[in-house]
Design a protein around this motif. Structure first.
Motif, short mmCIF file in Angstrom:
data_model
loop_
_atom_site.label_atom_id
_atom_site.label_comp_id
_atom_site.label_asym_id
_atom_site.label_seq_id
_atom_site.Cartn_x
_atom_site.Cartn_y
_atom_site.Cartn_z
N LEU A 116 0.83 -1.20 0.00
CA LEU A 116 0.00 0.00 0.00
C LEU A 116 0.86 1.25 0.00
O LEU A 116 0.58 2.22 -0.73
N GLU A 117 1.93 1.26 0.79
CA GLU A 117 2.83 2.41 0.80
C GLU A 117 3.43 2.65 -0.58
O GLU A 117 3.55 3.79 -1.04
N TYR A 118 3.78 1.58 -1.27
CA TYR A 118 4.33 1.70 -2.63
C TYR A 118 3.30 2.34 -3.57
O TYR A 118 3.63 3.25 -4.35
N LEU A 119 2.06 1.88 -3.51
CA LEU A 119 1.02 2.43 -4.38
C LEU A 119 0.78 3.90 -4.09
O LEU A 119 0.62 4.72 -5.01
N ARG A 120 0.76 4.27 -2.81
CA ARG A 120 0.47 5.64 -2.44
C ARG A 120 1.63 6.59 -2.76
O ARG A 120 1.42 7.78 -2.96
N ARG A 121 2.85 6.05 -2.81
CA ARG A 121 4.02 6.90 -3.12
C ARG A 121 4.29 7.05 -4.61
O ARG A 121 5.14 7.85 -4.99
N ASN A 122 3.58 6.28 -5.43
CA ASN A 122 3.89 6.27 -6.86
C ASN A 122 2.63 6.56 -7.69
O ASN A 122 2.07 5.65 -8.34
N PRO A 123 2.20 7.80 -7.73
CA PRO A 123 1.00 8.14 -8.52
C PRO A 123 1.17 7.90 -10.01
O PRO A 123 0.18 7.78 -10.73
#
Length: 279
Positions: free
Chosen positions: A33-40
């Motif tokens: 989830l952190e990866y998804l939220r950091r990479n728009p």
């Protein structure tokens, strides 16, 4: 089995968390989830599955260092102002409704994360992440114009697999409210048997016993309206449902009558053959 109350198993609560942004994820998906939220930049046209009514759905492959999962990310950033004051977002509702399916053993997508953002009372955006189901297609294959419309055996197997599940949630006082073929995934396993997976459960609601009969008719009406079966097959589908939910309060003629009432209130010309004669 004990009926699950609408307040159970919701990781985002009101009113204490309605003022700010809040995320929730399963323990094994925190880094993902952190990866998804950091990479728009991941959310571009290449990965877009659908864009409809203000909701966007993407299929994204995470890199190995973040679990390597295939996920489906659904978000909405333009809900109506004031509509969700002191109410759960659609993501939180969908999370709650999936818990019922899991408890009943109804195959469904696995929820990995949800989140919402609010400014004072107003819900500004929300998202939900589910695990991608490889090899699955949706029930539009069996609608008019679908790739498998003429495959009568598979089409019959599709609705036969779903009627026991629909009857099961109805017996628990729960209505689907969006029982469209597009919200039902299917695939064949190694033995050639059809597997079913339910998705998009945000509209589902618990209802009082006095409110169930119209909702039961509407859930069945929704599926039959989309599938546009011949009268004989539509009658078989309804008989299959009544076999699994004989205490629903309907006889077959009564169920046909309730559906005709929905049809009369609709201007959709495609309904003319949806339910047969229902003698």
């Amino acid at each position: 089995m004990r009926i699950i109350s609408p307040a159970e198993a919701i990781p985002i609560w009101l009113p204490f968390w309605f003022l700010y942004h809040r995320n929730w994820s399963t323990p094994d998906f925190t880094e993902g989830l952190e990866y998804l939220r950091r990479n728009p930049a991941l959310f571009d046209r290449r990965h877009l599955l659908s864009d409809h009514n203000g909701k966007q759905v993407w299929h994204i492959q995470l890199p190995p260092e973040y679990g390597g999962r295939n996920v489906v990310y659904k978000s909405c950033s333009t809900p109506k102002s004031g509509r969700y004051w002191f109410q759960l977002s659609q993501a939180a509702r969908e999370h709650r409704n999936y818990q019922l399916l899991y408890r009943l053993g109804i195959p469904a997508a696995r929820i990995l994360a949800i989140g919402e953002s609010r400014r004072l009372f107003d819900l500004k955006s929300f998202f939900i992440v589910t695990e991608f189901i490889p090899g699955a297609r949706d029930g539009r294959d069996f609608m008019c114009g679908g790739n498998l419309r003429e495959d009568a055996a598979r089409r019959r197997q599709f609705w036969e697999r779903n009627m026991p599940y629909l009857a099961q949630i109805h017996r628990r006082g729960f209505l689907h409210k969006a029982f469209h073929p597009r919200n039902i995934l299917w695939r064949e396993n190694a033995a050639g048997e059809m597997e079913i997976f339910w998705i998009d459960m945000a509209r589902g609601r618990f209802r009082l016993p006095s409110q169930m009969k119209p909702g039961i008719a509407f859930d069945l009406y929704t599926l039959l309206k989309d599938l546009q079966l011949l009268p004989e097959e539509g009658e078989e589908l309804l008989n299959c449902y009544l076999k699994h939910n004989p205490e629903c309060g309907f006889t077959l003629p009564e169920l046909f009558g309730a559906m005709r009432n929905f049809r009369r209130r609709s201007s959709d010309p495609t309904l003319r053959n949806a339910f047969g004669n229902g003698q």
